[in-house]
Structure formats: C-alpha cells, structure tokens
Design a protein around this motif. Structure first.
Motif, PDB file in Angstrom:
ATOM      1  N   ARG A   1      28.853  -8.811 -96.319  1.00  0.00           N
ATOM      2  CA  ARG A   1      27.776  -9.800 -96.330  1.00  0.00           C
ATOM      3  C   ARG A   1      26.704  -9.496 -97.369  1.00  0.00           C
ATOM      4  O   ARG A   1      26.148 -10.418 -97.992  1.00  0.00           O
ATOM      5  CB  ARG A   1      27.135  -9.919 -94.940  1.00  0.00           C
ATOM      6  CG  ARG A   1      26.482  -8.648 -94.448  1.00  0.00           C
ATOM      7  CD  ARG A   1      25.805  -8.881 -93.114  1.00  0.00           C
ATOM      8  NE  ARG A   1      24.631  -9.723 -93.251  1.00  0.00           N
ATOM      9  CZ  ARG A   1      24.083 -10.420 -92.259  1.00  0.00           C
ATOM     10  NH1 ARG A   1      24.619 -10.378 -91.060  1.00  0.00           N
ATOM     11  NH2 ARG A   1      23.000 -11.151 -92.447  1.00  0.00           N
ATOM     12  N   ASP A   2      26.407  -8.221 -97.614  1.00  0.00           N
ATOM     13  CA  ASP A   2      25.419  -7.862 -98.616  1.00  0.00           C
ATOM     14  C   ASP A   2      25.934  -8.121-100.028  1.00  0.00           C
ATOM     15  O   ASP A   2      25.179  -8.582-100.900  1.00  0.00           O
ATOM     16  CB  ASP A   2      25.032  -6.389 -98.463  1.00  0.00           C
ATOM     17  CG  ASP A   2      24.429  -6.103 -97.102  1.00  0.00           C
ATOM     18  OD1 ASP A   2      23.685  -6.955 -96.600  1.00  0.00           O
ATOM     19  OD2 ASP A   2      24.706  -5.030 -96.533  1.00  0.00           O
ATOM     20  N   ILE A  33      25.882 -16.944 -89.610  1.00  0.00           N
ATOM     21  CA  ILE A  33      26.357 -15.577 -89.466  1.00  0.00           C
ATOM     22  C   ILE A  33      25.267 -14.771 -88.771  1.00  0.00           C
ATOM     23  O   ILE A  33      24.081 -14.877 -89.121  1.00  0.00           O
ATOM     24  CB  ILE A  33      26.725 -14.961 -90.843  1.00  0.00           C
ATOM     25  CG1 ILE A  33      27.224 -13.520 -90.658  1.00  0.00           C
ATOM     26  CG2 ILE A  33      25.570 -15.050 -91.822  1.00  0.00           C
ATOM     27  CD1 ILE A  33      27.775 -12.912 -91.939  1.00  0.00           C
ATOM     28  N   SER A  34      25.642 -14.015 -87.758  1.00  0.00           N
ATOM     29  CA  SER A  34      24.667 -13.227 -87.006  1.00  0.00           C
ATOM     30  C   SER A  34      24.347 -11.925 -87.732  1.00  0.00           C
ATOM     31  O   SER A  34      25.055 -11.517 -88.655  1.00  0.00           O
ATOM     32  CB  SER A  34      25.192 -12.935 -85.596  1.00  0.00           C
ATOM     33  OG  SER A  34      26.364 -12.140 -85.665  1.00  0.00           O
ATOM     34  N   LEU A  35      23.300 -11.278 -87.281  1.00  0.00           N
ATOM     35  CA  LEU A  35      22.868 -10.043 -87.927  1.00  0.00           C
ATOM     36  C   LEU A  35      23.850  -8.908 -87.695  1.00  0.00           C
ATOM     37  O   LEU A  35      23.974  -8.001 -88.517  1.00  0.00           O
ATOM     38  CB  LEU A  35      21.479  -9.653 -87.410  1.00  0.00           C
ATOM     39  CG  LEU A  35      20.753  -8.514 -88.136  1.00  0.00           C
ATOM     40  CD1 LEU A  35      20.504  -8.878 -89.594  1.00  0.00           C
ATOM     41  CD2 LEU A  35      19.438  -8.193 -87.442  1.00  0.00           C
ATOM     42  N   GLU A  67       7.728  -4.978 -88.996  1.00  0.00           N
ATOM     43  CA  GLU A  67       7.250  -5.443 -87.706  1.00  0.00           C
ATOM     44  C   GLU A  67       8.390  -5.767 -86.747  1.00  0.00           C
ATOM     45  O   GLU A  67       8.144  -6.083 -85.586  1.00  0.00           O
ATOM     46  CB  GLU A  67       6.365  -6.679 -87.903  1.00  0.00           C
ATOM     47  CG  GLU A  67       5.101  -6.392 -88.710  1.00  0.00           C
ATOM     48  CD  GLU A  67       4.334  -7.658 -89.061  1.00  0.00           C
ATOM     49  OE1 GLU A  67       4.858  -8.756 -88.752  1.00  0.00           O
ATOM     50  OE2 GLU A  67       3.239  -7.549 -89.635  1.00  0.00           O
ATOM     51  N   GLY A  68       9.647  -5.746 -87.227  1.00  0.00           N
ATOM     52  CA  GLY A  68      10.781  -6.076 -86.395  1.00  0.00           C
ATOM     53  C   GLY A  68      11.561  -4.857 -85.955  1.00  0.00           C
ATOM     54  O   GLY A  68      11.016  -3.793 -85.648  1.00  0.00           O
ATOM     55  N   TYR A  69      12.894  -5.003 -85.988  1.00  0.00           N
ATOM     56  CA  TYR A  69      13.771  -3.945 -85.498  1.00  0.00           C
ATOM     57  C   TYR A  69      13.951  -2.816 -86.514  1.00  0.00           C
ATOM     58  O   TYR A  69      14.458  -1.756 -86.174  1.00  0.00           O
ATOM     59  CB  TYR A  69      15.149  -4.524 -85.154  1.00  0.00           C
ATOM     60  CG  TYR A  69      15.120  -5.526 -84.024  1.00  0.00           C
ATOM     61  CD1 TYR A  69      14.982  -5.109 -82.705  1.00  0.00           C
ATOM     62  CD2 TYR A  69      15.220  -6.891 -84.285  1.00  0.00           C
ATOM     63  CE1 TYR A  69      14.942  -6.029 -81.667  1.00  0.00           C
ATOM     64  CE2 TYR A  69      15.186  -7.815 -83.257  1.00  0.00           C
ATOM     65  CZ  TYR A  69      15.056  -7.386 -81.945  1.00  0.00           C
ATOM     66  OH  TYR A  69      15.012  -8.299 -80.935  1.00  0.00           O
ATOM     67  N   PHE A  70      13.575  -3.047 -87.781  1.00  0.00           N
ATOM     68  CA  PHE A  70      13.888  -2.080 -88.839  1.00  0.00           C
ATOM     69  C   PHE A  70      12.662  -1.308 -89.295  1.00  0.00           C
ATOM     70  O   PHE A  70      12.587  -0.884 -90.447  1.00  0.00           O
ATOM     71  CB  PHE A  70      14.519  -2.801 -90.035  1.00  0.00           C
ATOM     72  CG  PHE A  70      15.659  -3.701 -89.677  1.00  0.00           C
ATOM     73  CD1 PHE A  70      16.866  -3.172 -89.272  1.00  0.00           C
ATOM     74  CD2 PHE A  70      15.517  -5.078 -89.726  1.00  0.00           C
ATOM     75  CE1 PHE A  70      17.931  -3.997 -88.939  1.00  0.00           C
ATOM     76  CE2 PHE A  70      16.573  -5.908 -89.390  1.00  0.00           C
ATOM     77  CZ  PHE A  70      17.777  -5.365 -88.991  1.00  0.00           C
TER      78      PHE A  70
END
Length: 426
Positions: A383-384, A365-367, A316-319
């Motif tokens: 980050r992952d 931390i930002s996306l 439902e978002g950007y992905f």
C-alpha cells in the motif's frame, strides 16, 4: 556622513548581499580539557549570569525592560525564601544586549500567538539558559589563526581551542555565532553565508582535519522519487523502504528508576540527572544521524514528490510514540525548505492510498491492510509503494525502477548504521 547613516547603508548592503547567499551553520566543540580551571569557570559562569539577567528582567518586565536593561551590573535572585544580590561580571555589554533582544522577541512571539487565537500566558522564568548569542564576528568572537582551531570570546582573556574548525573554508562570510551548553560539553555554532554559485564548489572540495583538500564525489540519480511517509520511516516509488525507531534505551530506564528513588536536591540526584541528560543527547544524536543520512540520499534525486500529510495529527492519534521515535516530520520539513532538490508537495485530499496505480480505480482500504488488492485489474502491491507511485502520477511524472547506482549508494550510506533497516519491495 553621520554614524547612523553609515550603519543604515551597511545594513542595506548586507541585505542585498544576503539575497544571493546561502546560510550554513557549523558546529564546533570547545576543548575544555586543554583550558585552565579559571577559564572553564568563567565560561560556565556566563550561562549562570545569563539566567540571572533573564529572570531578573522577566520578574518585572514593565519596569525593567527599558533602554538601560543591558547596562545592569547587579541583579537580585531568589535563594530559598529570601532575595540576594549578585554581580554580573562576565557577561559583556553586547551579550546583555542580545539577551534583552531575545526577551523582546519572546514577548512578540507570545503576542502573535495570542492574535491567532491561542491561549498564551505570561513569559515564564527559566531554570537554565543554555545559549548565549555572539552577534558580531570580530568583536564578540574571532578566530586567531588561519586553521580556525583557536577562538577568542569576548570577556574571556585566553583563547579557547575548538574542534571542527577545518569545516569552515576560505571564501565564506562569517556572520555570527552562539555558545551552546550541552550535557556533553560546550559548543560554538558559527553561522556563515556562502554565495550560491560557490556553494557547490566549496562542498565538493572539503578539507580534512589535517587541512588537506580532497575532492568529494556527489553521486546523483537521473530519476524522480515519490516519497510516502510512514510513522516508522518512508517508502520510495522505486521500492526502497527505510525503517527505523530510536526508542528509550535500557540504561535510560535504569537511570530514571534510580532518580525516582533518590532524594530530590541531593548530590546523587543531580549526578543522576546529568547522566540522564547525556543519555538523552546520545539518543538524539543517533536519531539525527539517521535523519541526515536519509536527507542526503533524497537530495540526490532530480525531483522529490511527497504528500502534505499532517504529522501533528499522527502524534495525536495511535502513532504518537512511533512518530516521536522516528522524527519523520523533520525529514519532511527539510525537503520542503531545501534548495538542493526540487520538491513537489501534493495536497492531502488526493486519495493516493485508495487509488490503484495501474488502472486508476478507487476502492476502500483499512489501516490494517498492508497490501492493496485491486478488484478491477487484480493488482496486488504494498500500500505504501502504491501511494508513492500515485504521487508521481498526480503531477505527471513516470515511475523509475530501482537502479544499481541507487542500491549501491544506499548500501554505502546506511551500511554501517545498525539502527536503520533498508529493504526493497517489488
């Protein structure tokens, strides 16, 4: 003992036996090239009559969904603005019973959704019925030779030649099957039950197409893995990264443009629709091939740990497109339901991405930041990878480094697949 008591006792015995068994579904393809024209016509007519029966009952459920619904021999269908009668000659009684039970199950599912607060309408008509249940082995279908290369389906006089029957080995209990119509042809999905203690032995000694039993080596890893899911793949705590995106092909876009310019309902329009369906099936097969190989690789670990991310929120978002093209939610569901590897699910409210995997300090931390930089200890890490390591620490497990066995196994499984990128992050 009456017939009803015998059936009740048989059902109780079957339920007790199923508690110690594992269900396995084998996909066999029916070879239509070797079948006669009359046999092929009857086989395709089964799906057409199934649609007629389903829509006829759904049109007036209150009056037509009764005890005599499975005994219908004639139905009315809408042709243009008028109604015409059609005879049902190929569907057998048990096939009709299974279709009626499917309608009842669909109504029950709608009722359950309504009780949960969802907006539900009435049961809709179907443009196509692409599956027909064969619920009793030995009656609605049966194999007529030991190699399981020929199958006899109820209602069709001559047996059909199937491809892939060598997968079903001796010692398994065949329960039911389902006829599935795909753009590439008609398949037979056979459901079998295998005892838990025999499951590993049967898998390790699979037959090839010539009937020769060859032992297979299942290379396991004596280590644990934290899995951080991404919209385009996943990252392991050992540093292995898997990325893939199976997008729409140029051929599919070209066919969709041709369909838009053609007259709806014409012969060319229907032919183009069949080509589009076959292209979609090819894309889906590529996607599931990657999913099966990734799951096969993860099953080799001693324990797999992942976080309960809400994949639906990603869509439902950007992905939304990335999640659709990669289908990482299927991998996550398989890990949760698998019996081959212990899976530990971490709650989604644990800040694995914002926590330093070395000192444990927390920072925002930002996306868009793909590198985690700790302001306390100075750690710079992907980050992952940082999130995957924190998943193991949250359940009291230590991170293990990438071993040569893992790297060689990943190269053997994914080396010939051009659609997936396998890399290592330190």
């Amino acid at each position: 003992m009456t017939k009803a008591e015998k059936i009740r006792q048989t059902l109780l015995q079957t339920r007790e036996r199923r508690k110690n068994q594992i269900p396995v579904v084998y996909q066999l393809k029916i070879n239509l090239n070797s079948a006669e024209k009359e046999t092929k016509d009857k086989l395709f007519k089964l799906f057409l009559e199934a649609k007629w029966l389903y829509n006829y009952i759904v049109a007036d459920i209150e009056n037509r969904l009764n005890e005599d619904a499975d005994k219908l021999k004639e139905v009315e269908i809408k042709v243009g603005e008028s109604f015409e009668k059609r005879e049902i000659t190929n569907l057998t009684l048990q096939m009709k019973q299974a279709l009626v039970e499917r309608i009842k199950q669909n109504l029950y599912d709608l009722h359950r959704q309504k009780q949960k607060g969802y907006k539900t309408g009435k049961l809709q008509f179907k443009h196509h019925v692409n599956s027909i249940p064969l619920k009793q082995f030995g009656n609605t279908f049966k194999f007529i030779n030991q190699q399981k290369t020929r199958v006899k389906i109820q209602g069709i006089k001559k047996p059909l030649r199937v491809l892939g029957g060598h997968q079903i080995l001796e010692g398994v209990e065949i329960a039911k099957a389902e006829l599935i119509k795909k753009p590439s042809g008609i398949h037979l999905f056979v459901t079998c039950y295998i005892d838990r203690d025999k499951y590993t032995k049967i898998w390790e000694h699979r037959k090839n197409r010539k009937g020769v039993v060859k032992p297979r080596v299942w290379q396991t890893f004596d280590s644990v893995a934290g899995v951080d899911f991404k919209p385009i793949g996943l990252m392991l705590s050992s540093g292995l990264k898997f990325e893939w995106l199976i997008k729409e092909t140029e051929r599919l876009k070209t066919l969709q443009k041709e369909l838009a310019r053609q007259q709806k309902g014409s012969k060319r329009w229907y032919k183009t629709k069949e080509k589009i369906a076959r292209e979609y099936e090819r894309i889906t097969n590529i996607k599931y091939d990657i999913i099966n190989k990734v799951c096969s690789f993860l099953y080799r670990y001693r324990t797999v740990c992942f976080q309960e991310d809400h994949i639906k929120c990603w869509k439902e978002g950007y992905f939304s497109k990335s999640v659709h093209y990669s289908a990482v939610g299927i991998i996550k569901r398989r890990l949760s339901d698998s019996l081959r590897v212990p899976a530990v699910a971490i709650k989604s409210n644990i800040p694995t991405t914002k926590t330093c995997s070395r000192c444990g300090s927390r920072q925002e931390i930002s996306l868009s930041d793909r590198i985690f930089k700790c302001s306390v200890c100075g750690l710079e890490i992907d980050r992952d990878l940082n999130s995957a390591i924190n998943m193991l620490k949250s359940v009291g497990l230590d991170r293990s480094e990438l071993t040569p066995v893992e790297w060689e196994t990943s190269a053997r499984i994914f080396g010939n697949n051009p659609y997936i990128l396998v890399s290592h992050t330190t």
